[in-house]
Design an enzyme around this catalytic site. Structure first.
Site, PDB file in Angstrom:
ATOM      1  N   LYS A 169       3.878  -9.989  -6.037  1.00 43.48           N
ATOM      2  CA  LYS A 169       3.927 -10.658  -7.344  1.00 43.48           C
ATOM      3  C   LYS A 169       5.373 -11.016  -7.693  1.00 43.48           C
ATOM      4  O   LYS A 169       5.653 -12.140  -8.134  1.00 43.48           O
ATOM      5  CB  LYS A 169       3.338  -9.735  -8.435  1.00 43.48           C
ATOM      6  CG  LYS A 169       3.416 -10.352  -9.830  1.00 43.48           C
ATOM      7  CD  LYS A 169       3.042  -9.412 -10.965  1.00 43.48           C
ATOM      8  CE  LYS A 169       3.506  -9.972 -12.303  1.00 43.48           C
ATOM      9  NZ  LYS A 169       3.364  -9.071 -13.438  1.00 43.48           N
ATOM     10  N   ASP A 198      12.935 -12.868 -22.389  1.00 43.44           N
ATOM     11  CA  ASP A 198      11.746 -13.046 -23.213  1.00 43.44           C
ATOM     12  C   ASP A 198      10.750 -13.817 -22.355  1.00 43.44           C
ATOM     13  O   ASP A 198      11.127 -14.795 -21.704  1.00 43.44           O
ATOM     14  CB  ASP A 198      12.112 -13.855 -24.466  1.00 43.44           C
ATOM     15  CG  ASP A 198      11.056 -13.721 -25.552  1.00 43.44           C
ATOM     16  OD1 ASP A 198      10.367 -12.689 -25.592  1.00 43.44           O
ATOM     17  OD2 ASP A 198      10.908 -14.654 -26.361  1.00 43.44           O
TER      18      ASP A 198
HETATM   19  P1  IMP Z   1       8.121  -9.845 -22.866  1.00 43.51           P
HETATM   20  O1  IMP Z   1       8.837 -10.855 -23.707  1.00 43.51           O
HETATM   21  O2  IMP Z   1       8.603  -9.832 -21.432  1.00 43.51           O
HETATM   22  O3  IMP Z   1       8.051  -8.487 -23.468  1.00 43.51           O
HETATM   23  O4  IMP Z   1       6.607 -10.362 -22.738  1.00 43.51           O
HETATM   24  C1  IMP Z   1       5.816 -10.746 -23.838  1.00 43.51           C
HETATM   25  C2  IMP Z   1       4.360 -10.511 -23.505  1.00 43.51           C
HETATM   26  O5  IMP Z   1       3.983 -11.402 -22.436  1.00 43.51           O
HETATM   27  C3  IMP Z   1       4.066  -9.106 -23.027  1.00 43.51           C
HETATM   28  O6  IMP Z   1       3.569  -8.307 -24.067  1.00 43.51           O
HETATM   29  C4  IMP Z   1       3.003  -9.299 -21.969  1.00 43.51           C
HETATM   30  O7  IMP Z   1       1.761  -9.156 -22.603  1.00 43.51           O
HETATM   31  C5  IMP Z   1       3.143 -10.734 -21.512  1.00 43.51           C
HETATM   32  N1  IMP Z   1       3.742 -10.795 -20.163  1.00 43.51           N
HETATM   33  C6  IMP Z   1       5.037 -11.019 -19.844  1.00 43.51           C
HETATM   34  N2  IMP Z   1       5.215 -10.990 -18.526  1.00 43.51           N
HETATM   35  C7  IMP Z   1       3.998 -10.731 -17.997  1.00 43.51           C
HETATM   36  C8  IMP Z   1       3.546 -10.561 -16.660  1.00 43.51           C
HETATM   37  O8  IMP Z   1       4.294 -10.605 -15.664  1.00 43.51           O
HETATM   38  N3  IMP Z   1       2.222 -10.302 -16.516  1.00 43.51           N
HETATM   39  C9  IMP Z   1       1.362 -10.209 -17.564  1.00 43.51           C
HETATM   40  N4  IMP Z   1       1.726 -10.342 -18.817  1.00 43.51           N
HETATM   41  C10 IMP Z   1       3.046 -10.602 -19.037  1.00 43.51           C
END
Ligand code: IMP
Length: 189
Positions: free
Chosen positions: A162, A65
């Site tokens: 990155k 997450d």
């Molecule tokens: P998740 O829990 O990894 O799905 O991330 C939650 C939200 O955080 C996603 O919908 C992205 O908008 C944002 N997010 C997570 N990791 C990144 C990243 O590496 N770059 C940009 N946005 C990110």
């Protein structure tokens, strides 16, 4: 040895597969919906998710997450990052930051791994700044408004570069270190 990557995002499976290939651990995509509890703490979201997955009898898996935590917004959008991205988007975050001098922010990624009956939870962080405008065509999510060093945004930095500095890349490094410390990696090679 194979680990299930429990996610709705196939892109994450490919990222993990690349990171763990040298350690002899394969990754398979596994779809299993689980509740993300309402809390302001990523680690709590992950650990409660793991409790639920284990109640369903699934073992040897990875979940994660992540989110963007903005200092001047007291950590918002944080655990609500996916929702904020879908609703106010990057223009909304920039609007909230209009005229704000303190641009400090960090991405955090919490990974939960169950392997050979052991639970490992690690959090990787990448500190940086919120830009004044969106820049770059690469990446996804908040990448066009986040710069790790005040220069290029994540959307202007090639993906390999990155990954070398990102919250997710740092979390993977911590997870591999912990697996080695507990002799979990060698045991499966
Ligand atoms: P998740 O829990 O990894 O799905 O991330 C939650 C939200 O955080 C996603 O919908 C992205 O908008 C944002 N997010 C997570 N990791 C990144 C990243 O590496 N770059 C940009 N946005 C990110």
């Amino acid at each position: 040895m194979k680990l299930k990557v429990i996610t709705s995002n196939p892109g994450k499976v490919a990222e993990y597969a690349k990171s763990f290939a040298d350690l002899g651990i394969g990754m398979e995509h596994y779809r299993l919906p689980y509740d993300e509890v309402q809390t302001s703490d990523l680690e709590e979201v992950v650990s409660k998710g793991m409790d639920e997955i284990e109640r369903k009898g699934v073992r040897d898996y990875i979940i994660d997450d992540s989110g963007l935590f903005v200092d001047a917004l007291k950590g918002f959008p944080g655990v609500w990052s996916a929702y904020a991205q879908k609703t106010i988007g990057n223009p909304g975050i920039l609007k909230l930051m209009e005229g704000v001098g303190d641009r400090g922010a960090e991405f955090r990624c919490c990974i939960g791994c169950d392997i050979s009956g052991q639970r490992i939870i690690v959090t990787g962080v990448c500190r940086g700044y919120i830009t004044d405008s969106e820049r770059g065509d690469g990446g996804f999510g908040f990448d066009p408004i986040f710069t790790p060093d005040g220069g290029r945004t994540f959307a202007e930095i090639p993906i390999e570069e990155k990954n070398g500095m990102s919250h997710r890349g740092n979390a993977v490094k911590l997870l591999i270190e912990e697996m080695k410390k507990r002799n979990l990696v060698r045991a499966h090679q």
